[in-house]
Design a protein around this motif. Sequence first.
Motif, PDB file in Angstrom:
ATOM      1  N   VAL A  53      -6.005  -4.150   5.991  1.00  0.00           N
ATOM      2  CA  VAL A  53      -6.358  -4.333   4.581  1.00  0.00           C
ATOM      3  C   VAL A  53      -5.911  -5.709   4.040  1.00  0.00           C
ATOM      4  O   VAL A  53      -4.790  -6.136   4.312  1.00  0.00           O
ATOM      5  N   MET A  81      -3.818   0.644   9.036  1.00  0.00           N
ATOM      6  CA  MET A  81      -4.319   0.279   7.709  1.00  0.00           C
ATOM      7  C   MET A  81      -3.609  -0.958   7.168  1.00  0.00           C
ATOM      8  O   MET A  81      -4.241  -1.875   6.643  1.00  0.00           O
ATOM      9  N   TYR A  96      -4.008   6.487   3.003  1.00  0.00           N
ATOM     10  CA  TYR A  96      -2.711   5.980   3.445  1.00  0.00           C
ATOM     11  C   TYR A  96      -1.634   7.049   3.302  1.00  0.00           C
ATOM     12  O   TYR A  96      -0.837   7.282   4.202  1.00  0.00           O
ATOM     13  N   ARG A 154      -6.886  -1.689  -4.260  1.00  0.00           N
ATOM     14  CA  ARG A 154      -6.233  -0.374  -4.133  1.00  0.00           C
ATOM     15  C   ARG A 154      -7.206   0.683  -4.646  1.00  0.00           C
ATOM     16  O   ARG A 154      -7.096   1.147  -5.775  1.00  0.00           O
ATOM     17  N   ILE A 190     -12.152  -3.996   0.906  1.00  0.00           N
ATOM     18  CA  ILE A 190     -11.052  -3.948   1.876  1.00  0.00           C
ATOM     19  C   ILE A 190     -10.471  -5.346   2.097  1.00  0.00           C
ATOM     20  O   ILE A 190      -9.255  -5.538   2.103  1.00  0.00           O
ATOM     21  N   GLU A 191     -11.366  -6.315   2.231  1.00  0.00           N
ATOM     22  CA  GLU A 191     -10.898  -7.687   2.466  1.00  0.00           C
ATOM     23  C   GLU A 191     -10.082  -8.219   1.295  1.00  0.00           C
ATOM     24  O   GLU A 191      -9.126  -8.962   1.481  1.00  0.00           O
ATOM     25  N   LEU A 251      -8.757   4.788  -0.276  1.00  0.00           N
ATOM     26  CA  LEU A 251      -7.808   4.054   0.564  1.00  0.00           C
ATOM     27  C   LEU A 251      -6.378   4.531   0.336  1.00  0.00           C
ATOM     28  O   LEU A 251      -5.620   4.762   1.284  1.00  0.00           O
ATOM     29  N   GLY A 283      -8.308  -6.403  -0.480  1.00  0.00           N
ATOM     30  CA  GLY A 283      -7.106  -5.582  -0.600  1.00  0.00           C
ATOM     31  C   GLY A 283      -7.078  -4.716  -1.833  1.00  0.00           C
ATOM     32  O   GLY A 283      -6.011  -4.377  -2.355  1.00  0.00           O
ATOM     33  N   LEU A 302       0.818  -1.213   0.000  1.00  0.00           N
ATOM     34  CA  LEU A 302       0.000   0.000   0.000  1.00  0.00           C
ATOM     35  C   LEU A 302       0.853   1.265   0.000  1.00  0.00           C
ATOM     36  O   LEU A 302       0.536   2.262  -0.654  1.00  0.00           O
ATOM     37  N   ILE A 352     -11.233   1.556   9.551  1.00  0.00           N
ATOM     38  CA  ILE A 352     -10.842   1.975   8.194  1.00  0.00           C
ATOM     39  C   ILE A 352     -11.710   3.138   7.720  1.00  0.00           C
ATOM     40  O   ILE A 352     -11.202   4.163   7.253  1.00  0.00           O
TER      41      ILE A 352
END
Lengths: 340, 340
Positions: free
Chosen positions: B280, B276, B265, B257, B252-253, B261, B255, B170, B292
């Motif tokens: 993530v 985070m 970050y 991008r 989110i689960e 988000l 991941g 991330l 989150i």
Amino acid sequence: MELSERKKRIDDELQRFFSSQDIGEGEIEKVFSEIPAFILRGGKRVRPALFLEGYKIGGGERIDECLRASLSIELCHNYFLMHDDVMDRDAFRRGGKTLHKAYESDFDSWTSVSLAINTGDYTNTLSFQSILVCDFPKDRKFEVVKELVETQKRVYEGQCLDLILHETPLSKVEVEEVLQVHRLKTASYTVACPLRMGFLLSPRAREPASSEIAESLGVYGREVGTAFQVKDDLLGLFGEEEETGKPVTSDIEEGKRTLPLVIAYRRGTESQKEEMKSIVGKKLSENEFKTIREIVKKTDAKRESEEMAEEMVEEGKRAVGDIESDFLVDLADFIIERSY
Amino acid sequence: MELSERKKRIDDELQRFFSSQDIGEGEIEKVFSEIPAFILRGGKRVRPALFLEGYKIGGGERIDECLRASLSIELCHNYFLMHDDVMDRDAFRRGGKTLHKAYESDFDSWTSVSLAINTGDYTNTLSFQSILVCDFPKDRKFEVVKELVETQKRVYEGQCLDLILHETPLSKVEVEEVLQVHRLKTASYTVACPLRMGFLLSPRAREPASSEIAESLGVYGREVGTAFQVKDDLLGLFGEEEETGKPVTSDIEEGKRTLPLVIAYRRGTESQKEEMKSIVGKKLSENEFKTIREIVKKTDAKRESEEMAEEMVEEGKRAVGDIESDFLVDLADFIIERSY
């Protein structure tokens, strides 16, 4: 035979195609650069050679431009291979890694599978693009695209049936179903489609009698293409690994419903049936592999498969009787005689 | 808004299309019958509605025939979804099972994945077919096919980058890269491509000034389409599951991008960054999900994403300033306001 000369010219054209193609930047380009690597390290280029022949049969004379267009069917073929390798979970192809295995040097295994699916999809657009941009009249290119799309549709029907048969107990698989997969999946896009695509670009495709020729090319394609796949099935059992480029045990280990296997099962004694069921679809020992080969021979399934292939080739040759093409006759013979 | 009326007509046309289509026999048909089930149970039909709008902008009056052609982009969209669901290993879509999950009632899980890849490929040929067979001049249809192929190429480049970013920490993902994925993957085929495909079938597409209009539609498409995806990212975090049809935690689960988000970050404090990173890409608890959401709000990433989407929409509207189309203006506004 003439095939090796054509292969050289087609490979040159493929090289030129890839060096002129814009296949993304940076990281994207790195991923897609596996496409030329995958395509150029092997393959017989039978399909573009047939594309060229279809064009010549139709009186076409713009050979260089036709060569460029013919890449379409080679790219389509490789797209199918990329997706097939994912579905079959094969690790090797043409003496190198399959695409999803190659990506594993940089990515985790699921991302590698995803990238291979996506790179296959991308290769399919390159296939269409090489028709769209070639220098032939739009209405002709339109017909070629149509032929490609209709063929792809049949290939996916064949692939669907192939996947279903793979899950069907060997005892319930019919010989006719195996032949249907071969006709839909291999024959349609290996022989019939390239011949007809090339013909559709030729001057004679505009003449009233053109549909008869296209029809004959279709019959030749179906018969000789099915024979090609039956021969592939036989080479998968009795071929030499160094020549075919893939482990000779892999068809059996993957549980492929090949023609010789299905015939052998139908004809086998109860104990041969039991042996086959216990061996097919698993990692093989040297001895088990020998056992399968012997059953296929003893039940005469090898001989019958060979004879079926020969008959198809003869029927294919008859279909193009009036068309003057030494190449088609030679290719039909080559398919029977080939060892790779 | 007019979108719901268009949806009804497009759904009728889809029904007709599937009942007239030959999608294999027996076992094959059973597998492919999941295609209409998958498509007809949901979807907003934004893309065919835009196809129709592009055609109207070009002065087209054969609305029924255009509707039939417009199915092409809806079929293409669903093909992308089928492959995406495999790559993302998603189980649900539009309140039902994804394709590879649906096949699990009859097949083992890998065969189900393979069938889903193949059914996606098949759906792509249906997409091309619905252009090829529609009743417009061949040279126009040729241009439409070309537009579709060029768009698909960009989509696969975007998908490739998306898969790469997914594997990138991330901390190393740039905002510009996320936007590039959105532009290549969503914007190109959601808005720009259907508008331009429809326009290419219209009478005005033959006029000298047509390339300017096509260009403006492309800019509108890029901007509004990117805003559409940014809004999707926001709904994936702050939307209601009943309205969007998929679990709100899944982005989110998985991941993904997403824009909010990545901005959050970049702007987060060290401890927010750590939080985070630890959350993530894993199964989420209720509390972690709240965390989150709060970080995305506190860092102003939510507001900034919303503002970026609004600016894009404004730029899109400006691009089509001279083109009279209430639909395009309404759609742009709808994209900002929508909650599903």
